[in-house]
Write an enzyme that holds these catalytic residues in place. Sequence first.
Site, mmCIF file in Angstrom:
data_model
loop_
_atom_site.group_PDB
_atom_site.id
_atom_site.type_symbol
_atom_site.label_atom_id
_atom_site.label_comp_id
_atom_site.label_asym_id
_atom_site.label_seq_id
_atom_site.Cartn_x
_atom_site.Cartn_y
_atom_site.Cartn_z
ATOM 1 N N HIS A 31 -53.408 57.662 17.932
ATOM 2 C CA HIS A 31 -53.689 56.655 16.890
ATOM 3 C C HIS A 31 -52.772 55.444 17.046
ATOM 4 C CE1 HIS A 31 -56.676 58.918 14.494
ATOM 5 N NE2 HIS A 31 -56.036 59.958 14.984
ATOM 6 N N ASP A 33 -53.447 53.383 19.777
ATOM 7 C CA ASP A 33 -54.192 52.372 20.559
ATOM 8 C C ASP A 33 -54.711 51.231 19.686
ATOM 9 O OD1 ASP A 33 -56.233 54.015 19.478
ATOM 10 O OD2 ASP A 33 -57.348 54.198 21.363
ATOM 11 N N ALA A 120 -64.831 68.904 21.391
ATOM 12 C CA ALA A 120 -63.510 69.473 21.675
ATOM 13 C C ALA A 120 -62.427 68.395 21.716
ATOM 14 C CB ALA A 120 -63.528 70.250 22.986
ATOM 15 N N SER A 125 -67.830 61.596 24.679
ATOM 16 C CA SER A 125 -68.618 60.375 24.391
ATOM 17 C C SER A 125 -68.185 59.225 25.291
ATOM 18 C CB SER A 125 -68.433 59.929 22.943
ATOM 19 O OG SER A 125 -68.588 60.988 22.074
ATOM 20 N N GLU A 157 -69.321 51.615 21.617
ATOM 21 C CA GLU A 157 -68.978 52.658 20.641
ATOM 22 C C GLU A 157 -68.703 52.048 19.256
ATOM 23 O OE1 GLU A 157 -67.007 55.888 22.232
ATOM 24 O OE2 GLU A 157 -66.539 56.786 20.294
ATOM 25 N N ASP A 169 -59.668 56.094 25.319
ATOM 26 C CA ASP A 169 -60.491 57.076 26.027
ATOM 27 C C ASP A 169 -61.229 56.439 27.204
ATOM 28 O OD1 ASP A 169 -59.539 58.582 23.970
ATOM 29 O OD2 ASP A 169 -61.446 58.771 22.909
ATOM 30 N N TYR A 221 -61.443 58.956 10.457
ATOM 31 C CA TYR A 221 -60.831 58.148 11.510
ATOM 32 C C TYR A 221 -60.764 56.674 11.060
ATOM 33 C CZ TYR A 221 -59.999 56.120 16.142
ATOM 34 O OH TYR A 221 -59.476 55.418 17.203
HETATM 35 C C1 GAF Z 1 -60.067 58.966 19.524
HETATM 36 C C2 GAF Z 1 -60.332 57.493 19.763
HETATM 37 F F1 GAF Z 1 -61.510 57.333 20.441
HETATM 38 C C3 GAF Z 1 -59.191 56.835 20.533
HETATM 39 O O1 GAF Z 1 -59.428 55.454 20.622
HETATM 40 C C4 GAF Z 1 -57.836 57.125 19.888
HETATM 41 O O2 GAF Z 1 -57.640 56.332 18.746
HETATM 42 C C5 GAF Z 1 -57.693 58.610 19.577
HETATM 43 O O3 GAF Z 1 -58.810 59.119 18.851
HETATM 44 C C6 GAF Z 1 -56.450 58.897 18.779
HETATM 45 O O4 GAF Z 1 -55.333 58.587 19.541
HETATM 46 O O5 GAF Z 1 -60.073 59.690 20.723
#
Ligand code: GAF
Length: 386
Positions: A31, A33, A120, A125, A157, A169, A221
């Site tokens: 969290h 990024d 998981a 995605s 996304e 990701d 989220y």
């Molecule tokens: C998910 C999000 F897709 C990422 O961008 C990141 O924020 C993550 O959660 C948490 O670190 O995978």
Amino acid sequence: MRAAELFLSRFGETPDGVWLAPGRANLMGEHTDYNDGYVLPFALGQGVTAAVARRPGRVLTMCSRQEPGAAVEVALDGLAPGRVSGWAAYPAGVAWALEAAGHRVPGACVAIDSDLPAGAGLSSSAALECAIALALTSLGEESVPRGDLVALACRAENEFVGVPTGIMDQSASLLSQAGHALLLDCRSLETSQVPFDPAAAGAGLLLVNTRARHELTDGEYGRRRAECEQAARRLGVPSLRDLTDLADLDRLADPVLRRRARHVVTDDQRVLDVVGLLGAAGAGAYRDIGRLLAQAHVSLRDDFEVSWPEADVAVDAAMAAGAFGARMIGGGFGGSVLALVPAADGSTAEGAVRDAVTGAFAARGWTAPEFLAAAPSAAARRLAAR
Ligand code: GAF
């Protein structure tokens, strides 16, 4: 090559090529990024494969081994957010983002396969988006730098699927190198490859899929992201990345926002600390990295409040069985735990960790966890061409 077999059975021909995009685990920086901070993910050996062939016309016809049922047809003309739902929204969103950026997307038939367990928290995605982005640009003879593909997949996304994720990701899937973790500064977008070879230092990585399904689409989220933005606004900084002194957080009157910010500030620092430790050789460094993993879990559990009961139990059981450290990874509320275990010659720590976690789940009547290898692997690539 199961995607190519699926392609043949569904479309009656061999594909023009097969593209693989890996899932990811994250060593440190959760969290962070979307707070313009640091992350240190690595690509997994497991991923999503897309077998693809160009077709005349402006239609994508897509099927997936993991999504039984008729193939989904998506018209490329008139694509817009909200027009495609379900799993096909991810590849359709990539096509939409590519065209919006001026890249011509060809009509195509697509067959998808994955050896990443869905839900998981291993970025199935993002892997799907990245495999499609590479396939469509390659077949459309467009040369798009990987950094741009990261941004386009992320836009798909955020705006097409409607989930406000950051760039970790997609960056891990498109930019990683085998044997390395990817240090990414999410503000400057600067990357560096950090050598990451636990086995050479007598350590091993173990992923535990807790089988509590993780979904980013359920709103929590997005709520965390909004809380971080609110905390930054109240502190008068562009983003939480701009804070390094925990004393600054005392200016936040709201205890929830203070805890959220404290997680982000401390996790950013933990990323830098892990990078420093990876530069030092030996099992001692991995022991220290393990300690940081355990601290990060506590921070995600208590300050950011994104952990879930199965993750907490898996972490505690792994630590009690001799792991150097363990923590939940990814967005949270379900998904996987990454454990760092001693693996020097003759060590049975990995077996002990597996047994302890399995036993702890059984004692609670939970579905047995799944253990997966976590080898720092190469980025997305084309596997075969006819
Ligand atoms: C998910 C999000 F897709 C990422 O961008 C990141 O924020 C993550 O959660 C948490 O670190 O995978």
